[in-house]
Design a protein around this motif. Structure first.
Motif, PDB file in Angstrom:
ATOM      1  N   ASN A  26       0.706  -1.347  -0.110  1.00 38.73           N
ATOM      2  CA  ASN A  26      -0.067   0.010  -0.030  1.00 38.73           C
ATOM      3  C   ASN A  26       1.045   1.285  -0.074  1.00 38.73           C
ATOM      4  N   ASN A  27       2.001   1.204   0.872  1.00 37.19           N
ATOM      5  CA  ASN A  27       2.811   2.538   0.858  1.00 37.19           C
ATOM      6  C   ASN A  27       3.668   2.567  -0.298  1.00 37.19           C
ATOM      7  N   ARG A  28       3.384   1.907  -1.451  1.00 34.11           N
ATOM      8  CA  ARG A  28       4.278   2.117  -2.677  1.00 34.11           C
ATOM      9  C   ARG A  28       3.470   2.455  -3.945  1.00 34.11           C
TER      10      ARG A  28
END
Length: 376
Positions: free
Chosen positions: A320-322
């Motif tokens: 998610n954080n990419r």
């Protein structure tokens, strides 16, 4: 007169937003189209007639079909998906199941509001005749069909779109460059009081050592002139001739595809960013507008959920954080697809001799040049 199907030649003869020198951000795929996502095919049937056999008003309408895995792919294989309604004054079938299960099967179609039922049934009939309709655990099918209203130019009550048109679009679907503007479901559509319709764009993203494509196709039929912005420039404030409406009364369907491996929850997040791309053009998503966004991924191909399938399945997905590059690519592609739809569209006279003018390319370039936002 009936005009059907699009060829690569049709696409090559039309100017697009970048041809005008508009400096959109991001790297595009080879076609700058949703078909840059490998395997996706698109087909059109465009229906234009001044003397329809029904005896009712003129036809300025059609259907656009998107096949996520192409005609040769497994039609009933799940395609992971997400849905977002920026404003819900519209219809897209199949979205309840997408919200519930995270996928859909079969083609996506876009048409006019009153033809949605005909297109839905016709897709079912087309799929029933295909050899792989037994794939999966369910006997039913829930086609995805979206709509926008072309009632200003087209007599929607005459139901001009028929099963033959749907079949033509599906059977004629192919990859490659796509025609834009007055084609397929976008034939009779209006965008910011200019002739609108079908538009497409794509972006290529390098992420975690892999290259992914985000492609978008829109049916643009929304917005009022004073609000139109192109790359942040208030173009609509300067191009004031041929006004049509006092208030918002339209819709947009945005279909975003990618080959990036994403979970349904992540695809729903991407669909929300399609709404940001729509918003970049200046609309506040008015009460009368149905602004519906569908996102799907061609990754994680699963051909069966039958009783013989593994008890535990595997699903690849990006962290998610990419996802920020994919979010940005989506907003960029949707914005450009909308402008492409207007740039490619031509003036149209429809029911009751109503004229919808096309946006003037030279006028757009002059405004953009005055704001320092033109490449040429």
């Amino acid at each position: 007169m009936k005009i059907t199907q699009r060829l690569a030649l049709d696409a090559s003869t039309k100017q697009r937003a970048r041809d005008l020198g508009l400096p959109f951000s991001g790297k595009t795929g080879s076609y700058n189209a949703i078909t840059d996502v490998a395997g996706i095919e698109v087909g059109y049937s465009t229906v234009i007639s001044d003397a329809p056999a029904s005896g009712r008003g003129p036809a300025r309408t059609g259907i656009t079909a998107i096949l996520p895995r192409g005609r040769s792919g497994p039609l009933r294989a799940p395609v992971w998906a997400g849905f977002h309604s920026l404003n819900g004054n519209g219809e897209m079938t199949g979205t309840h199941w997408i919200k519930e299960a995270g996928y859909f099967t079969g083609p996506i179609a876009i048409t006019n509001t009153h033809s949605l039922g005909t297109v839905h049934q016709s897709i079912l009939e087309w799929m029933i005749d295909k050899p792989d309709t037994s794939v999966g655990p369910y006997k039913f099918m829930l086609p995805v069909v979206g709509e926008t209203s072309d009632a200003y130019l087209n007599d929607m009550d005459a139901f001009h779109v028929t099963a033959a048109h749907v079949k033509e679009a599906l059977d004629g679907a192919s990859s490659g460059p796509l025609a834009e503007g007055n084609v397929g479901g976008g034939t009779g559509m209006i965008c910011f009081e200019f002739k609108g319709g079908t538009g497409t764009s794509s972006r290529v993203v390098d992420l975690l050592g892999s290259r992914y494509t985000v492609g978008c196709l829109v049916q643009a039929n929304f917005g009022i002139r004073p609000l139109l912005k192109i790359l942040g420039v208030p173009v609509g404030e300067h191009l004031t001739s041929n006004r049509l409406f006092a208030g918002e009364q339209g819709s947009i369907i945005a279909v975003v595809a990618t080959n990036a491996p994403l979970m349904p929850t992540q695809l729903e997040r991407v669909a929300r960013r399609a709404g940001l791309g729509i918003g970049r053009t200046g609309t506040p998503a008015g009460d009368g507008s149905g602004d519906l966004c569908l996102t799907f991924s061609t990754a994680n191909l699963t051909t069966s959920e039958s009783a013989t399938a593994p008890a535990v399945g595997d699903l690849a997905f990006l962290p998610n954080n990419r996802l920020d590059p994919l979010f940005e690519a989506t907003a960029q592609a949707v914005e450009e697809a909308i402008i492409n739809a207007m740039v490619a569209a031509e003036p149209m006279v429809g029911r009751e001799d109503r004229l919808v003018a096309a946006i003037e390319h030279d006028a757009v370039k002059e405004v953009m040049r005055n704001y320092g936002r033109l490449n040429v």
